[in-house]
Structure formats: structure tokens, C-alpha cells
Design a protein around this motif. Sequence first.
Motif, mmCIF file in Angstrom:
data_model
loop_
_atom_site.group_PDB
_atom_site.id
_atom_site.type_symbol
_atom_site.label_atom_id
_atom_site.label_comp_id
_atom_site.label_asym_id
_atom_site.label_seq_id
_atom_site.Cartn_x
_atom_site.Cartn_y
_atom_site.Cartn_z
ATOM 1 N N ASN A 102 12.880 -4.457 -3.357
ATOM 2 C CA ASN A 102 12.674 -3.039 -3.065
ATOM 3 C C ASN A 102 13.960 -2.253 -3.317
ATOM 4 O OD1 ASN A 102 10.976 -0.847 -2.015
ATOM 5 N ND2 ASN A 102 12.449 -0.833 -0.337
ATOM 6 N N ALA A 103 15.090 -2.817 -2.899
ATOM 7 C CA ALA A 103 16.376 -2.150 -3.139
ATOM 8 C C ALA A 103 16.654 -2.026 -4.634
ATOM 9 C CB ALA A 103 17.500 -2.916 -2.444
ATOM 10 N N LEU A 143 11.050 4.889 -1.133
ATOM 11 C CA LEU A 143 11.194 3.430 -1.188
ATOM 12 C C LEU A 143 12.179 2.935 -0.135
ATOM 13 C CD1 LEU A 143 11.337 2.839 -5.039
ATOM 14 C CD2 LEU A 143 9.604 1.913 -3.484
ATOM 15 N N ARG A 144 13.275 3.647 -0.009
ATOM 16 C CA ARG A 144 14.312 3.226 0.948
ATOM 17 C C ARG A 144 13.816 3.344 2.387
ATOM 18 N NH1 ARG A 144 17.513 5.869 -3.217
ATOM 19 N NH2 ARG A 144 18.719 4.250 -4.277
ATOM 20 N N LYS A 189 0.834 -1.212 0.000
ATOM 21 C CA LYS A 189 0.000 0.000 0.000
ATOM 22 C C LYS A 189 0.860 1.250 0.000
ATOM 23 C CE LYS A 189 -4.206 -1.744 2.207
ATOM 24 N NZ LYS A 189 -5.061 -1.672 3.394
ATOM 25 N N GLN A 190 1.944 1.226 0.756
ATOM 26 C CA GLN A 190 2.824 2.389 0.811
ATOM 27 C C GLN A 190 3.522 2.614 -0.535
ATOM 28 O OE1 GLN A 190 3.002 4.466 3.598
ATOM 29 N NE2 GLN A 190 3.879 5.764 2.026
ATOM 30 N N VAL A 191 3.982 1.537 -1.161
ATOM 31 C CA VAL A 191 4.634 1.664 -2.471
ATOM 32 C C VAL A 191 3.653 2.236 -3.491
ATOM 33 C CG1 VAL A 191 5.682 0.401 -4.406
ATOM 34 C CG2 VAL A 191 6.332 -0.153 -2.051
ATOM 35 N N VAL A 192 2.436 1.710 -3.506
ATOM 36 C CA VAL A 192 1.417 2.193 -4.448
ATOM 37 C C VAL A 192 1.116 3.665 -4.200
ATOM 38 C CG1 VAL A 192 -1.005 1.954 -5.128
ATOM 39 C CG2 VAL A 192 0.441 -0.071 -4.921
ATOM 40 N N ALA A 193 1.022 4.052 -2.936
ATOM 41 C CA ALA A 193 0.750 5.456 -2.612
ATOM 42 C C ALA A 193 1.902 6.356 -3.056
ATOM 43 C CB ALA A 193 0.520 5.612 -1.107
ATOM 44 N N GLY A 228 6.257 -6.287 -6.690
ATOM 45 C CA GLY A 228 4.881 -6.772 -6.489
ATOM 46 C C GLY A 228 4.851 -8.264 -6.305
ATOM 47 N N THR A 229 5.617 -8.976 -7.118
ATOM 48 C CA THR A 229 5.685 -10.439 -7.001
ATOM 49 C C THR A 229 6.258 -10.835 -5.644
ATOM 50 O OG1 THR A 229 5.946 -10.660 -9.389
ATOM 51 C CG2 THR A 229 6.682 -12.526 -8.035
#
Length: 134
Positions: free
Chosen positions: A79-80, A66-67, A18-22, A129-130
Motif C-alpha cells: 500500500n505504501a 491510500l495512506r 473494497k476501500q482501495v477499489v472505491a 491486490g496480490t
Amino acid sequence: MSQAALAGNSVSALSAAKQVVADIGPSRDALDNYSANVQACNNQLSCVEGVDRKVAATLNTFAAELRGIAMPSQATTANAALAAAVSDTAAKFAELSTAPSATKYISEAQASGLQQSVDKINQAYDNLGTALSS
């Protein structure tokens, strides 16, 4: 060790997703609207470079966000990789924003691999996402 890394095993994948999408919204908008914004510059180099600076700043903000997102352990590497791809693309836009002439801008743009960098962001985003759904 970062707080995100320390929290790795107790972090909800759903919360991280959710945070990444936001956070990705402004970057997605900047990239999706890039061509239109450049066309609106009517071949004015300073305007195009201004668009490049804004895109670079937006991408750098996203990479920093992201970090800072706590990730479950299975998603930290993905994520990295996404943060690195975003930072790399931001650097390319930042470099374009300093071209001394239109001719130099065009040659730098052609040599930069910018589309490949954007494609790398998309792939890294899919990979994250995967990882978050596993």
C-alpha cells in the motif's frame, strides 16, 4: 504510529480491498481520459496545463486516501508503494502544468517518464491486490 499501522493485524483484507477499489475510481478515470481531454484542448497550452493540474489533484487525493486506509499487516508495504507511485506521478503532472511555453512543455513531457510512472502505478496496484489476497 498511524492508526492504520496500529490496526494492521485486525484489519480485514476484504474491507481494505473494497476501500482501495472505491477510492481508485476517480484516478483511473482521470488517467483513462487524459488523452481525450488533452486533444479536446486543441493545442491550447493553458487548457492542457489545466488538465494536468486536475489529474495531479486527483492523484494526490488518491494517494492521501491510500495512506488513510487501514491495511492488514501483509499489505502495508504494498500500500505504501502504491501511495508513493501515485504521489510521484501526481508530481510529474503538477510539474508539467507549470511549463512556461509549449516547447518547454513538450520537452518536459518527453523527459518526465510519465508513461513509466503510470505503469508503476498499475504494477503497484496489482502488487497490492496480490498482498491483500494472500
